[in-house]
Structure formats: structure tokens, C-alpha cells
Motif scaffolding. Structure first.
Motif, PDB file in Angstrom:
ATOM      1  N   VAL A 105      10.532 -81.375 -32.624  1.00  0.00           N
ATOM      2  CA  VAL A 105      11.914 -80.902 -32.402  1.00  0.00           C
ATOM      3  C   VAL A 105      12.511 -80.511 -33.749  1.00  0.00           C
ATOM      4  CG1 VAL A 105      14.250 -81.594 -31.727  1.00  0.00           C
ATOM      5  CG2 VAL A 105      12.321 -82.292 -30.340  1.00  0.00           C
TER       6      VAL A 105
ATOM      7  N   LYS B 167      13.808 -76.880 -35.047  1.00  0.00           N
ATOM      8  CA  LYS B 167      15.166 -76.697 -35.557  1.00  0.00           C
ATOM      9  C   LYS B 167      15.105 -76.042 -36.945  1.00  0.00           C
ATOM     10  CE  LYS B 167      18.179 -80.252 -34.949  1.00  0.00           C
ATOM     11  NZ  LYS B 167      18.977 -81.421 -35.377  1.00  0.00           N
TER      12      LYS B 167
ATOM     13  N   LEU C 248      14.350 -72.335 -36.666  1.00  0.00           N
ATOM     14  CA  LEU C 248      15.534 -71.570 -36.280  1.00  0.00           C
ATOM     15  C   LEU C 248      16.481 -71.385 -37.466  1.00  0.00           C
ATOM     16  CD1 LEU C 248      16.997 -70.162 -34.015  1.00  0.00           C
ATOM     17  CD2 LEU C 248      17.805 -72.340 -33.195  1.00  0.00           C
ATOM     18  N   ASN C 249      16.662 -72.458 -38.241  1.00  0.00           N
ATOM     19  CA  ASN C 249      17.545 -72.361 -39.411  1.00  0.00           C
ATOM     20  C   ASN C 249      16.988 -71.391 -40.449  1.00  0.00           C
ATOM     21  OD1 ASN C 249      19.668 -74.001 -38.604  1.00  0.00           O
ATOM     22  ND2 ASN C 249      18.568 -75.848 -39.164  1.00  0.00           N
TER      23      ASN C 249
ATOM     24  N   LEU D 247      17.686 -67.968 -39.326  1.00  0.00           N
ATOM     25  CA  LEU D 247      19.103 -67.641 -39.548  1.00  0.00           C
ATOM     26  C   LEU D 247      19.377 -67.329 -41.015  1.00  0.00           C
ATOM     27  CD1 LEU D 247      20.864 -70.309 -37.303  1.00  0.00           C
ATOM     28  CD2 LEU D 247      21.106 -67.858 -37.069  1.00  0.00           C
TER      29      LEU D 247
ATOM     30  N   LEU E 247      14.325 -79.897 -25.805  1.00  0.00           N
ATOM     31  CA  LEU E 247      14.900 -79.349 -27.045  1.00  0.00           C
ATOM     32  C   LEU E 247      13.956 -78.331 -27.695  1.00  0.00           C
ATOM     33  CD1 LEU E 247      16.566 -82.476 -28.726  1.00  0.00           C
ATOM     34  CD2 LEU E 247      17.723 -80.475 -27.816  1.00  0.00           C
TER      35      LEU E 247
ATOM     36  N   HIS F 165      14.253 -75.219 -25.792  1.00  0.00           N
ATOM     37  CA  HIS F 165      15.569 -74.604 -26.041  1.00  0.00           C
ATOM     38  C   HIS F 165      15.596 -73.905 -27.400  1.00  0.00           C
ATOM     39  CE1 HIS F 165      19.903 -74.155 -25.844  1.00  0.00           C
ATOM     40  NE2 HIS F 165      19.998 -74.706 -27.039  1.00  0.00           N
ATOM     41  N   PHE F 166      15.122 -74.622 -28.433  1.00  0.00           N
ATOM     42  CA  PHE F 166      15.158 -74.032 -29.782  1.00  0.00           C
ATOM     43  C   PHE F 166      14.225 -72.828 -29.874  1.00  0.00           C
ATOM     44  CE2 PHE F 166      16.351 -78.449 -31.586  1.00  0.00           C
ATOM     45  CZ  PHE F 166      17.658 -78.254 -31.174  1.00  0.00           C
TER      46      PHE F 166
ATOM     47  N   LYS G 176      15.942 -69.965 -28.300  1.00  0.00           N
ATOM     48  CA  LYS G 176      17.002 -69.477 -29.196  1.00  0.00           C
ATOM     49  C   LYS G 176      16.392 -68.648 -30.334  1.00  0.00           C
ATOM     50  CE  LYS G 176      20.783 -70.912 -27.468  1.00  0.00           C
ATOM     51  NZ  LYS G 176      21.804 -69.957 -27.116  1.00  0.00           N
TER      52      LYS G 176
ATOM     53  N   GLU H  27      15.437 -65.283 -28.933  1.00  0.00           N
ATOM     54  CA  GLU H  27      16.648 -64.476 -28.708  1.00  0.00           C
ATOM     55  C   GLU H  27      17.150 -63.912 -30.035  1.00  0.00           C
ATOM     56  OE1 GLU H  27      18.552 -66.887 -24.904  1.00  0.00           O
ATOM     57  OE2 GLU H  27      19.624 -66.867 -26.811  1.00  0.00           O
ATOM     58  N   LEU H  28      17.123 -64.770 -31.053  1.00  0.00           N
ATOM     59  CA  LEU H  28      17.625 -64.367 -32.370  1.00  0.00           C
ATOM     60  C   LEU H  28      16.771 -63.230 -32.944  1.00  0.00           C
ATOM     61  CD1 LEU H  28      19.718 -65.202 -34.564  1.00  0.00           C
ATOM     62  CD2 LEU H  28      17.922 -66.574 -35.578  1.00  0.00           C
TER      63      LEU H  28
ATOM     64  N   PHE I 283      17.405 -60.065 -31.004  1.00  0.00           N
ATOM     65  CA  PHE I 283      18.728 -59.512 -31.336  1.00  0.00           C
ATOM     66  C   PHE I 283      18.700 -58.880 -32.726  1.00  0.00           C
ATOM     67  CE2 PHE I 283      23.003 -59.867 -33.150  1.00  0.00           C
ATOM     68  CZ  PHE I 283      23.682 -59.059 -32.244  1.00  0.00           C
ATOM     69  N   ASN I 284      18.075 -59.566 -33.686  1.00  0.00           N
ATOM     70  CA  ASN I 284      18.006 -59.022 -35.049  1.00  0.00           C
ATOM     71  C   ASN I 284      17.299 -57.671 -35.068  1.00  0.00           C
ATOM     72  OD1 ASN I 284      19.358 -61.121 -36.118  1.00  0.00           O
ATOM     73  ND2 ASN I 284      17.605 -62.139 -37.027  1.00  0.00           N
TER      74      ASN I 284
END
Lengths: 135, 477
Positions: free
Chosen positions: A23, A27, A30-31, A34, A103, A106-107, A110, A113-114, A117-118
Motif C-alpha cells: 500500500v 502511495k 502516485l506521489n 504527481l 487501497l 484504489h491507488f 488513481k 487516471e492521473l 489525464f496527463n
């Protein structure tokens, strides 16, 4: 030699801890996405490949242990129910595991999706603004 | 053929365009700190020398007729708006969830720290009493500890009730806010539609830019209450849906009603149809789930009340079945209402007035019988089945607090990630739509230079005309 229930408990402890560690890895991924730090993203791709292998190995160990204990092709939830009065203690592991896997999913969703989208956003940046100043 | 005064007209249009550019730059700079403001820019086009596009200019003589300002538009990215509102809705859901769980945690930490020592104290006093059953002091201590257990259970149950009431009130406020936002957006839709209807150009939004900013801000706020989607109409109005249920369309505006059902749970219904409001995210969904759910996928406030009830019930059951009267019936030591066990649990009046009521039976040797006391200790510390839990009452309290800890950690992780994504999108939105003082400073210099250059052009044109009118063909007059 450990009893069946103790073997399952010991394995589930390790199995749950492992997925909780995953998990944090998801995370972190994902960070990093970002942060738009390309070097970190490239490094994380390698880590992801390692993690995928670790998950595969862990799952093989679970299948092997369950087969060895006579629970071949039985889901973890069903195994817990079959263990009767130890079910409550084991269901705690199941609950933690269920949350950890939820989780991770989910991550991961995400992150996907990110990225999508990017990509679509970068593509739209190459287009000019229209008459109303809207891309 | 070129008009004699065309140059003057071209320069005039240039002055107007650059003046407008300066005005818009000024508007942007002065609104740098205005919440919800979207930076604006002028839209200009080059004016052709010909009015009929089918006729092509001949040779090089056809020069354009200057610049025309077609409008003042906002710089926004619709993709970012959609993404932002979607993530905002999720973030608001997790934020509300954590806020409710935080309230539960405050009470449960108290329970963990409160009930466990009191239960241990009760067991310890029973052990003392079992050793010396004839000592009234020991019986008094047992009674006093039993009272503490029942008082704490009632206290925590009442605190959970208060928490539920508090979030019920919050839900009512959220529903009111949602309804107000829906009405305001509908009114803005009408205003924008009317203003745009009077505009000469359908591309020119200059007269509604400020209204669009307010509407966008309200839509951002609405997205906190539920997942919304929007559809822009050619007349400038927008249709808004809450999880695919249309809430704003043309003059129609939906409202949400909050119903409290006979079982005490809440339900949100659409005013127009009476159907249940089903939401994918947002604070309304979080409040409803955590006020209503007593277990399953969501452990809401009723779940924690139910666990407390299980504990109260089991405590009463153990005490009420262990001591037998001389006539063979069980002594009722604890009184409890099955409908709300933790809320109603009290010590029976007989025991309350006589501490030694517990042990007034004699054993076969003629001594006071301590067997029931030992039986209670064994039951309290042994395996009890409370719902899906099997173990001692003390472990049950630990598991009760651990469940909340796991839930909080789960939702915290989701909240952190959702917040990071929302902030990322907000930053991108700001980079597109917010006022950049550097950029506006550059625009200021650009329009200033251009204005001066155009004014010099006008002077030059004036001089040309002066030469043409006053100084041409004078020789020989």
C-alpha cells in the motif's frame, strides 16, 4: 512442528504485513507521478517490476501452503470460516488484508487516471486556444 | 479604391484595441487576489480590406483595415474543471468521513481507557470477594465497581447518541446549502442566458465573465456535496447532474429533502420524484453512510453503538444468570432495556440497597457460597461470543477500538491521496486561469508600446493628409 492453524496464522501475519507494505509502495508511486520528476518515475518503474514479482512469489507461497494443508482452491475467507473458533482472530487478518488490497487497487486506479489525464492534457496543450480562450 | 481617410480609421481602431487591452490587463491585475476570478484577454481579428469574401484582392493594393476587438474572453480549461470537481467531491467525502470517525475516536479512546480499567477493577474486586465472601466491605467494592461499569456504558452510549445528533444537524445544514447552491446556479443560468441573448456576437462573453466566475465558484462548491457533471448549452446556460440525476436544466431546479425514517435512519430524496438520492461521493454521502450504517462495508456511528450494546448485554447476561435465589430463580442484578441496552443499563434496586445481596446463600458446609463469584470471573475472562467476536470482554473492548483505528487509517490514506490529486489539479487550474503578475506586467508594456506606436501612426497619417490637402499642387496657384 507447528499446527495447521499456527502455520496459517504465521503466514497470514507475514502476508498481511507484505500487502500493507505494498500500500505504501503504491502511495509512493502516485506521489512520484504527481511530482512530475522523470528520474524518480523511471526509478519507480523498476521498483514496481520488483514488487510485481514479490507479489507473485507471495501468492505462490499462499497457494502452496493452502494446498499442503488441504485447502487447495479454497479462498482465504472460506478457510477462515472452516477454522471455527479461531475464525475471529483470523478474520482480523482478513479485514486488514481486505483493506490493504482495496487501497492498492484504489491507488493503482488513481495512478492510471492521473497518467491518462496527463497524456490528454499534454495533447490539449499543443492545440491553440479557440476564439473564446478555451482549449 | 482606398478611402483617403482609411489610414486614420485604421489607427483609430488600433488605439481602441490597445486601450481595451490595457483595460483588460488592468482588470486582471486588480483582481489578482479575487477568489474565483478567471483571467481575461481581448480577442482581436484583423479587418479585411474587402467585405465580400468571394472577391479576392487584386495585386498588392488591398491592405487590411486595422484591428477589431471581437470580445473579452476568459482563459479556462474545461477538462481541468471536470477533473477538479470530480476529485473535490472525493476529497470532501473522505474529509467528512474522517471528521465523523475522529468524533467517534475521541469517545472510543475514552472507552478504551475508561472501560478496561473499570472492568479489571470489577474482576479484581470479585476475586477479593471470592476469597472472603463474608466481608461486607468486599461486597460494597464489587457493587461500587459494577456501578462504575454501568455508568460508563450509559455515558458512552449517550455520547455516541450526541455525536449522531450533531452529524444529523450537520447533514441538515449540508442539504440546505446544497439546495441554496442549486437555486443560485439556476438564477445565474437565467441571468447569463439573458445577457448573452443581448450580445451582438455569440462568441463574446465579455458582459457575463463575472457571472461565469460566480457560477464556476458555485459549481466548485456544489461538487463538495456530491459528484456533479455539467453540460454547457449554446445559450450559455449549463445543465447540472448529481450522479446522473438532472438537478439543473433550463429553468428547472431540483431540491433535496431529508427524511428521518421510523427506524431512526435518514434518507435523502429528490423533491421532484420522491426517489432516493444516490450519490457516488461528497459530504452528503459520507454523512448519510456514517449516520445510518451499523456495519457491513461501512462501520458508522450505529455500528459502534451496536458494539457497545453487545458489551452491555453480555455484561448484564453474565451477572443476571450467575446468582440463584433460594427458590431456584436467577437473581436480577442488572436491569436493561433490550431496545437500547448500553443506554439503559443500571444496577437493580435490591442490589443497590444491599451490597451483600450477591452472596446471601450458604453452601453445603454452611459457609457463604462463592461459586457464583468464581463463575462470573471465569465468564468475564473466558470466551464470550459477541456478534462475530469471540473472546474476553476486555479483548472485545480492544478489538472495538482497533476496528476504528483500522477504519481511520484506511480513510486517511484515501484522503491524503485524494487531497494531493485535488491540489495538483488546482495548481494546474491556477496556472491556466489565475492572474500571473509577470505575464500581466509584460502585457501592460506590450499594450503601452503598441498604443504609443499607433498614436504615432495617427500623427503620421494626419501629416500625410495635411500635405495632401494643404501643400499638394500649390505651385502655380
Amino acid at each position: 512442528m507447528m499446527s495447521n492453524i499456527n502455520q496459517i496464522k504465521a503466514f497470514l501475519e507475514e502476508y498481511t504485513d507484505f500487502f500493507e507494505e505494498m500500500v505504501e509502495a503504491e502511495k509512493l508511486k502516485l506521489n512520484i507521478l504527481l511530482s512530475n520528476d522523470l528520474k524518480a518515475i523511471e526509478e519507480n518503474i523498476l521498483t514496481q517490476q520488483v514488487n510485481a514479482k514479490r507479489i507473485e512469489n507471495m501468492e505462490n507461497r499462499r497457494i502452496s501452503l493452502f494446498s499442503h494443508l488441504g485447502y487447495h482452491q479454497t479462498s482465504l475467507k472460506d478457510v477462515i470460516q472452516l477454522l471455527g473458533e479461531d475464525a475471529y482472530e483470523l478474520s482480523n487478518y482478513y479485514s486488514r488484508l481486505d483493506k490493504a488490497i482495496s487501497l492498492i487497487k484504489h491507488f493503482n486506479k488513481k495512478s492510471l487516471e492521473l497518467i491518462r489525464f496527463n497524456l490528454s492534457f499534454s495533447e490539449s496543450l499543443t492545440n491553440n486556444y479557440d476564439m473564446k480562450g478555451v482549449r | 479604391m482606398r478611402s483617403t481617410f482609411l489610414g486614420l480609421e485604421t489607427a483609430r481602431k488600433g488605439l481602441v484595441a490597445n486601450q481595451k487591452g490595457l483595460d483588460v490587463t488592468g482588470q486582471n491585475i486588480t483582481n489578482v487576489n479575487t477568489a474565483g476570478y478567471t483571467r481575461q484577454r481581448i480577442d482581436t481579428i484583423s479587418v479585411s480590406s474587402i467585405t465580400n469574401s468571394n472577391i479576392k484582392p487584386l495585386g498588392t493594393s488591398a491592405v487590411g483595415q486595422g484591428v477589431l476587438v471581437t470580445g473579452v474572453s476568459q482563459i479556462r480549461d474545461k477538462q481541468l474543471d471536470i477533473r477538479f470537481r470530480s476529485e473535490m467531491s472525493e476529497t470532501a467525502y473522505y474529509d467528512k468521513t474522517l471528521s465523523i470517525l475522529d468524533g467517534v475516536e475521541t469517545i472510543l479512546n475514552e472507552i478504551g481507557n475508561g472501560i478496561q480499567p473499570v472492568l479489571s477493577g470489577f474482576i479484581s474486586s470479585l476475586q477479593d470477594l471470592s476469597l472472603y465472601p463474608d466481608q461486607v466491605t468486599n461486597a460494597n467494592i464489587v457493587l461500587s465497581n459494577a456501578k462504575s461499569v454501568t455508568q460508563l456504558l450509559r455515558h458512552y452510549s449517550s455520547q455516541l447518541d450526541q455525536l449522531k445528533t450533531q452529524y444529523n444537524t450537520d447533514l441538515m445544514i449540508d442539504v440546505d446549502n446544497t439546495n441554496t447552491l442549486i437555486k443560485k446556479i439556476t438564477e445565474l443560468n437565467t441571468a447569463i442566458k439573458n445577457e448573452l441573448g443581448q450580445s451582438t456576437s455569440k462568441h463574446d462573453t465579455s458582459n457575463v465573465n463575472e457571472l461565469l466566475d460566480i457560477r464556476n465558484t458555485l459549481l466548485d462548491q456544489l461538487s463538495q456535496y456530491g459528484n456533479i457533471s455539467t453540460q454547457e448549452n449554446p445559450d450559455g446556460s449549463i445543465d447540472v447532474s448529481f450522479n446522473e440525476h438532472v438537478i439543473i436544466s433550463n429553468k428547472f431546479s431540483e431540491q433535496i429533502n431529508l427524511l428521518t425514517q421510523t427506524d431512526g435512519t435518514n434518507r435523502l430524496v429528490w423533491q421532484s420524484t420522491g426517489d432516493s438520492v444516490i450519490l457516488g461521493s461528497g459530504t452528503l454521502k459520507a454523512s448519510l453512510e456514517f449516520i445510518n450504517s451499523d456495519g457491513g462495508s461501512i462501520n458508522g456511528i450505529p455500528y459502534y453503538q451496536k458494539q457497545l450494546d453487545l458489551l452491555a448485554n453480555r455484561f448484564a447476561e453474565i451477572l443476571n444468570t450467575s446468582f440463584i435465589e433460594k427458590d431456584g430463580t436467577a437473581k436480577t442484578l442488572i436491569q436493561i432495556d433490550d431496545k437500547s441496552p448500553a443506554h439503559s443499563i443500571t444496577i437493580n434496586q435490591t442490589w443497590l440497597t444491599k451490597a451483600s445481596y450477591l452472596i446471601d446463600n450458604l453452601d453445603v458446609n454452611g459457609s457463604l457460597d462463592n461459586t457464583p463469584i468464581l463463575s462470573i470471573i471465569a465468564k468475564l475472562e473466558g470466551k464470550n461470543t459477541l456478534g462475530t467476536f469471540v473472546g474476553s470482554l476486555s479483548d472485545f473492548v480492544t478489538s472495538y477500538v482497533t476496528t476504528l483505528g483500522q477504519d481511520m487509517s484506511y480513510f486517511e490514506s484515501r484522503y491524503e491521496v485524494s487531497l494531493s490529486i485535488t491540489e495538483d489539479i488546482q495548481n494546474r487550474r491556477d496556472s491556466v486561469s489565475s492572474v500571473s503578475l509577470d505575464e500581466e506586467g509584460a502585457n501592460l508594456m506590450l499594450y503601452d508600446k503598441a498604443y504609443k506606436a499607433v498614436s504615432r501612426l495617427m500623427t503620421a497619417m494626419d501629416e500625410f493628409l495635411d500635405i495632401l490637402i494643404n501643400k499638394t499642387g500649390l505651385i502655380g496657384r
